[in-house]
Scaffold this motif. Sequence first.
Motif, PDB file in Angstrom:
ATOM      1  N   TYR A 100     -27.087 -37.438  19.466  1.00 42.47           N
ATOM      2  CA  TYR A 100     -27.375 -38.587  20.321  1.00 42.47           C
ATOM      3  C   TYR A 100     -26.081 -39.209  20.849  1.00 42.47           C
ATOM      4  CZ  TYR A 100     -32.127 -38.453  18.406  1.00 42.47           C
ATOM      5  OH  TYR A 100     -33.390 -38.060  18.049  1.00 42.47           O
ATOM      6  N   CYS A 158     -33.498 -44.014  21.191  1.00 35.98           N
ATOM      7  CA  CYS A 158     -33.810 -42.896  20.291  1.00 35.98           C
ATOM      8  C   CYS A 158     -32.864 -42.878  19.092  1.00 35.98           C
ATOM      9  CB  CYS A 158     -33.712 -41.575  21.053  1.00 35.98           C
ATOM     10  SG  CYS A 158     -34.961 -41.354  22.345  1.00 35.98           S
ATOM     11  N   ASP A 165     -34.062 -42.995  15.203  1.00 35.38           N
ATOM     12  CA  ASP A 165     -33.732 -41.883  14.316  1.00 35.38           C
ATOM     13  C   ASP A 165     -32.804 -42.332  13.187  1.00 35.38           C
ATOM     14  OD1 ASP A 165     -33.451 -39.391  13.217  1.00 35.38           O
ATOM     15  OD2 ASP A 165     -33.075 -38.371  15.108  1.00 35.38           O
ATOM     16  N   VAL A 186     -35.801 -34.030  21.873  1.00 30.31           N
ATOM     17  CA  VAL A 186     -35.845 -35.420  22.328  1.00 30.31           C
ATOM     18  C   VAL A 186     -34.776 -35.667  23.384  1.00 30.31           C
ATOM     19  CG1 VAL A 186     -35.425 -37.803  21.622  1.00 30.31           C
ATOM     20  CG2 VAL A 186     -36.900 -36.349  20.236  1.00 30.31           C
TER      21      VAL A 186
END
Length: 393
Positions: free
Chosen positions: A83, A138, A142, A165
């Motif tokens: 991410y 996200c 997470d 994702v």
Amino acid sequence: MSATPGPSLAPGRDLGEIYNWSELLHFFNHTLPECHVELNEDTKRVALFVTYLAIFVVGLVENLLVICANWRGPAGAGPLRLYVLNMAIADLGIVLSLPVWMLEVTLDYTWLWGSFSCRFAHYFYYANMYSSVFLLACLSVDRYLTLARAAAPGQRRRQRARRAVCAAVWVLAALIPLPEVAHIRLVESFEPMCLFMAPFETYSAWAVAVALSTTVLGFLLPLPLIAVFNVLAARRLRQAAQPEARRHCVLLGAYVAVFVVCWLPYHLTLLLLTLHGAHISLHCHLARLLYFFYDVIDCFSMLHCVLNPILYNFLSPGFRGRLLHAVVRYLPKARASEGRQASSAASSSSTQHSIIITKEGSPPPAARPHRHPSLSFQAAPTPPASAPPSPAS
């Protein structure tokens, strides 16, 4: 660069013709009644140019370093690194669009780069903006889930889910700006200008729809996810009674605060200006001030491209270790050994961007050096069978 309502397109005209500017001027005169407010446009343009330039230089360096460290860093540096890497790529895309807006402001909003770049520049900016915001949401979700079930098996499966994702975020962010970009045109009359040009009869409806969709998708939906899951993560850490839990909770609060401070003024101003005239009536001086400072507020929102790398990367000793590991690849061999030792020592202290969990399927070593107060959340060592599991495990 913004979704703020601009002059609307006169009906029945081709794009190559001169538009009915009397209708447009009548529209603006209706929207902005005459009132006397002493505002210096030249000072604003200089301030915007300097601010854009500073954000561009600092954001470019920071996000390139983040990408370098997380792309070339050692494997297993943290479950959430994917991410962070994608968010840095999105922020870098926003930063790379800044020279265009900087020059546009300097030239008094004259657009000199053609019709295609008029649409593409706006599309490129908005696609990266939505990607950055969605990835941040996200990441917040997470992070909490990883803290809550750090000892659960299935690390590879969860990494595949994270890749899916991130891919879905990029696809969604690429589709959302299309309706707005379809109505952006290069108006070549007195001076070429890149403007949002919906049909004149339905301009107000289009402007409200675009502004509401931007605010809902870019702020109102991500904010609860970012706020709620960071609060839950903070509660989880407090329950774990780790020595650095309080400082980590402060950092989690900083994540939420930075998002709100950067984006709330922009979206609030956007909605007020869009609704002004047709749906609500603002005081004359307030409307003038909002129109004048809208570009300043828009520019201020881009500070997230500078603050995100600091909060999610540079405050982490683990990130500095990965960055050093990536840099020593290009140093002479005589200095590489020393660099690798320093990288190994730093990596053993911490691992992920600001808040990080290293334990996904395997416990960390029982002994850890004193951690940096900024951010690395490590899973606690696996407790004995008779003891209750740690919340961070």
